[in-house]
Design a protein around this motif. Structure first.
Motif, mmCIF file in Angstrom:
data_model
loop_
_atom_site.group_PDB
_atom_site.id
_atom_site.type_symbol
_atom_site.label_atom_id
_atom_site.label_comp_id
_atom_site.label_asym_id
_atom_site.label_seq_id
_atom_site.Cartn_x
_atom_site.Cartn_y
_atom_site.Cartn_z
ATOM 1 N N GLU A 54 0.839 -1.196 0.000
ATOM 2 C CA GLU A 54 0.000 0.000 0.000
ATOM 3 C C GLU A 54 0.871 1.241 0.000
ATOM 4 O OE1 GLU A 54 -3.545 1.954 2.778
ATOM 5 O OE2 GLU A 54 -2.597 0.084 3.375
ATOM 6 N N ARG A 55 0.522 2.162 -0.889
ATOM 7 C CA ARG A 55 1.121 3.493 -0.889
ATOM 8 C C ARG A 55 0.060 4.467 -0.395
ATOM 9 N NH1 ARG A 55 3.095 3.597 -7.041
ATOM 10 N NH2 ARG A 55 1.074 4.587 -7.145
ATOM 11 N N LYS A 56 0.440 5.698 -0.285
ATOM 12 C CA LYS A 56 -0.511 6.719 0.158
ATOM 13 C C LYS A 56 -1.673 6.861 -0.829
ATOM 14 C CE LYS A 56 -0.608 11.490 1.755
ATOM 15 N NZ LYS A 56 0.160 12.701 1.993
ATOM 16 N N ASP A 57 -1.369 6.674 -2.138
ATOM 17 C CA ASP A 57 -2.377 6.911 -3.168
ATOM 18 C C ASP A 57 -2.941 5.653 -3.826
ATOM 19 O OD1 ASP A 57 0.032 6.262 -4.367
ATOM 20 O OD2 ASP A 57 -0.347 7.498 -6.131
ATOM 21 N N ALA A 58 -2.372 4.461 -3.538
ATOM 22 C CA ALA A 58 -2.829 3.265 -4.253
ATOM 23 C C ALA A 58 -2.403 1.982 -3.541
ATOM 24 C CB ALA A 58 -2.261 3.256 -5.671
ATOM 25 N N TYR A 59 -3.065 0.890 -3.921
ATOM 26 C CA TYR A 59 -2.645 -0.454 -3.530
ATOM 27 C C TYR A 59 -1.887 -1.037 -4.711
ATOM 28 C CZ TYR A 59 -5.929 -0.069 0.303
ATOM 29 O OH TYR A 59 -6.588 0.349 1.428
ATOM 30 N N ARG B 92 -6.262 -19.166 -10.374
ATOM 31 C CA ARG B 92 -7.221 -18.100 -10.075
ATOM 32 C C ARG B 92 -6.906 -17.571 -8.691
ATOM 33 N NH1 ARG B 92 -12.923 -17.263 -11.666
ATOM 34 N NH2 ARG B 92 -13.879 -16.000 -10.068
ATOM 35 N N ARG B 93 -6.666 -16.264 -8.599
ATOM 36 C CA ARG B 93 -6.433 -15.605 -7.317
ATOM 37 C C ARG B 93 -7.431 -14.462 -7.206
ATOM 38 N NH1 ARG B 93 -1.382 -16.557 -4.672
ATOM 39 N NH2 ARG B 93 -2.583 -15.694 -2.962
ATOM 40 N N SER B 94 -8.091 -14.356 -6.072
ATOM 41 C CA SER B 94 -9.056 -13.283 -5.835
ATOM 42 C C SER B 94 -8.682 -12.550 -4.563
ATOM 43 C CB SER B 94 -10.472 -13.844 -5.722
ATOM 44 O OG SER B 94 -10.874 -14.394 -6.952
ATOM 45 N N ILE B 95 -8.783 -11.220 -4.619
ATOM 46 C CA ILE B 95 -8.418 -10.373 -3.494
ATOM 47 C C ILE B 95 -9.571 -9.422 -3.222
ATOM 48 C CG2 ILE B 95 -6.766 -8.650 -2.675
ATOM 49 C CD1 ILE B 95 -4.966 -9.809 -5.064
ATOM 50 N N THR B 96 -10.037 -9.392 -1.995
ATOM 51 C CA THR B 96 -11.070 -8.434 -1.608
ATOM 52 C C THR B 96 -10.388 -7.142 -1.184
ATOM 53 O OG1 THR B 96 -12.500 -10.236 -0.876
ATOM 54 C CG2 THR B 96 -13.044 -8.015 -0.092
ATOM 55 N N LEU B 97 -10.713 -6.066 -1.892
ATOM 56 C CA LEU B 97 -10.092 -4.765 -1.634
ATOM 57 C C LEU B 97 -10.994 -3.908 -0.752
ATOM 58 C CD1 LEU B 97 -8.834 -4.109 -5.257
ATOM 59 C CD2 LEU B 97 -7.420 -4.659 -3.280
ATOM 60 N N PRO B 98 -10.440 -2.909 -0.093
ATOM 61 C CA PRO B 98 -11.263 -1.990 0.696
ATOM 62 C C PRO B 98 -12.250 -1.233 -0.193
ATOM 63 C CG PRO B 98 -8.944 -1.732 1.236
ATOM 64 C CD PRO B 98 -9.015 -2.617 0.037
ATOM 65 N N ALA B 99 -13.254 -0.650 0.416
ATOM 66 C CA ALA B 99 -14.318 0.024 -0.334
ATOM 67 C C ALA B 99 -13.858 1.322 -0.986
ATOM 68 C CB ALA B 99 -15.496 0.311 0.593
ATOM 69 N N HIS B 100 -12.808 1.923 -0.511
ATOM 70 C CA HIS B 100 -12.400 3.245 -1.002
ATOM 71 C C HIS B 100 -11.365 3.167 -2.132
ATOM 72 C CE1 HIS B 100 -9.563 2.254 2.174
ATOM 73 N NE2 HIS B 100 -8.702 3.024 1.548
ATOM 74 N N VAL C 278 2.885 -5.749 -17.373
ATOM 75 C CA VAL C 278 3.688 -6.955 -17.160
ATOM 76 C C VAL C 278 5.065 -6.741 -17.765
ATOM 77 C CG1 VAL C 278 2.917 -8.171 -19.243
ATOM 78 C CG2 VAL C 278 3.687 -9.477 -17.265
ATOM 79 N N GLU C 279 6.088 -7.187 -17.015
ATOM 80 C CA GLU C 279 7.453 -7.093 -17.508
ATOM 81 C C GLU C 279 8.255 -8.227 -16.887
ATOM 82 O OE1 GLU C 279 11.175 -3.940 -17.766
ATOM 83 O OE2 GLU C 279 9.397 -3.380 -16.653
ATOM 84 N N ASP C 280 8.957 -8.969 -17.736
ATOM 85 C CA ASP C 280 9.797 -10.086 -17.297
ATOM 86 C C ASP C 280 9.034 -11.105 -16.452
ATOM 87 O OD1 ASP C 280 11.990 -8.963 -18.594
ATOM 88 O OD2 ASP C 280 12.605 -7.831 -16.818
ATOM 89 N N GLY C 281 7.790 -11.371 -16.813
ATOM 90 C CA GLY C 281 7.008 -12.378 -16.102
ATOM 91 C C GLY C 281 6.437 -11.916 -14.780
ATOM 92 N N VAL C 282 6.503 -10.605 -14.500
ATOM 93 C CA VAL C 282 5.953 -10.061 -13.258
ATOM 94 C C VAL C 282 4.820 -9.102 -13.610
ATOM 95 C CG1 VAL C 282 6.435 -8.729 -11.163
ATOM 96 C CG2 VAL C 282 8.161 -10.294 -12.075
ATOM 97 N N LEU C 283 3.630 -9.424 -13.134
ATOM 98 C CA LEU C 283 2.441 -8.604 -13.357
ATOM 99 C C LEU C 283 2.322 -7.601 -12.218
ATOM 100 C CD1 LEU C 283 -0.339 -8.139 -14.837
ATOM 101 C CD2 LEU C 283 -1.272 -9.839 -13.251
ATOM 102 N N GLN C 284 2.124 -6.335 -12.561
ATOM 103 C CA GLN C 284 1.958 -5.287 -11.556
ATOM 104 C C GLN C 284 0.596 -4.639 -11.774
ATOM 105 O OE1 GLN C 284 5.136 -3.292 -9.997
ATOM 106 N NE2 GLN C 284 3.647 -2.901 -8.415
ATOM 107 N N ILE C 285 -0.231 -4.654 -10.738
ATOM 108 C CA ILE C 285 -1.563 -4.050 -10.801
ATOM 109 C C ILE C 285 -1.589 -2.893 -9.814
ATOM 110 C CG2 ILE C 285 -4.040 -4.428 -10.523
ATOM 111 C CD1 ILE C 285 -3.435 -7.444 -10.947
ATOM 112 N N VAL C 286 -1.991 -1.727 -10.300
ATOM 113 C CA VAL C 286 -2.095 -0.528 -9.462
ATOM 114 C C VAL C 286 -3.574 -0.205 -9.306
ATOM 115 C CG1 VAL C 286 -1.482 1.909 -9.221
ATOM 116 C CG2 VAL C 286 0.107 0.327 -10.330
ATOM 117 N N VAL C 287 -4.035 -0.211 -8.056
ATOM 118 C CA VAL C 287 -5.437 0.095 -7.748
ATOM 119 C C VAL C 287 -5.455 1.400 -6.969
ATOM 120 C CG1 VAL C 287 -7.567 -0.736 -6.685
ATOM 121 C CG2 VAL C 287 -5.917 -2.387 -7.595
#
Length: 172
Positions: free
Chosen positions: A56-61, A112-120, A130-139
């Motif tokens: 977690e960052r200040k602005d995103a997960y 299959r991976r599922s993650i429950t995120l906070p409401a905000h 994705v780069e070099d086989g690593v997926l990065q998701i910014v929420v």
């Protein structure tokens, strides 16, 4: 005549493993780990699950998922309500009838991976790379409601009268 039975020190351990295996789906659901344990198409061994980190960052997960050997076209990311789901499939690399395997330690198949995120969170602004086989998701997170500072003035507050209501007649 005395009847002798041989004690198996691992019998209790196997019993505990069996109980845990039966309890596992209910426990996973209670902990919000939806869809993380699956049965592989071949046999009853669990399918592989890519390792992931959630920070977690200040602005995103940030969700980082290791997907070596998974083609970009074989990955699907969905967001429904607060449930972020990453699913896909890793295919066996050399499916040659001329090749005989002596050991296979890498896992293949669907995941299959599922993650429950906070409401905000801002579901419409989710980004994935994705780069070099690593997926990065910014929420991204929604901006927090910032409190407004109200200055306190000395004296009595003047309350404006509503227009046309309660106007007193002027005496002549």
């Amino acid at each position: 005549m005395m009847l002798r039975t041989q004690w198996d020190p691992f019998e209790d351990l196997r019993g505990a493993q069996d109980e845990l295996r039966e309890m596992s789906p209910a426990l996973a659901h209670a902990l919000g780990l939806h869809g993380q344990r699956q049965i592989a198409a071949q046999g009853s061994a669990p399918a592989w699950m890519p390792a992931l980190d959630i920070s977690e960052r200040k602005d995103a997960y940030l969700i980082t998922v290791e997907l070596p050997g998974v083609q970009l076209d074989d990955v699907q990311i969905t967001m429904e309500d607060r449930l972020l789901t990453i699913q896909g499939e890793r295919h066996i690399a050399n499916d040659s009838s001329e090749q005989q395997f002596h050991r296979i330690e890498r896992r293949y198949g669907a995941f299959r991976r599922s993650i429950t995120l906070p409401a905000h969170v801002m579901a419409d602004a989710v980004q994935a790379t994705v780069e070099d086989g690593v997926l990065q998701i910014v929420v991204p997170k929604m901006e927090e409601a910032k409190p407004k500072r109200i200055q306190v003035l000395p004296g009595r507050a003047s309350i404006p009268a509503a227009s046309g209501e309660g106007e007193a007649a002027s005496p002549n």
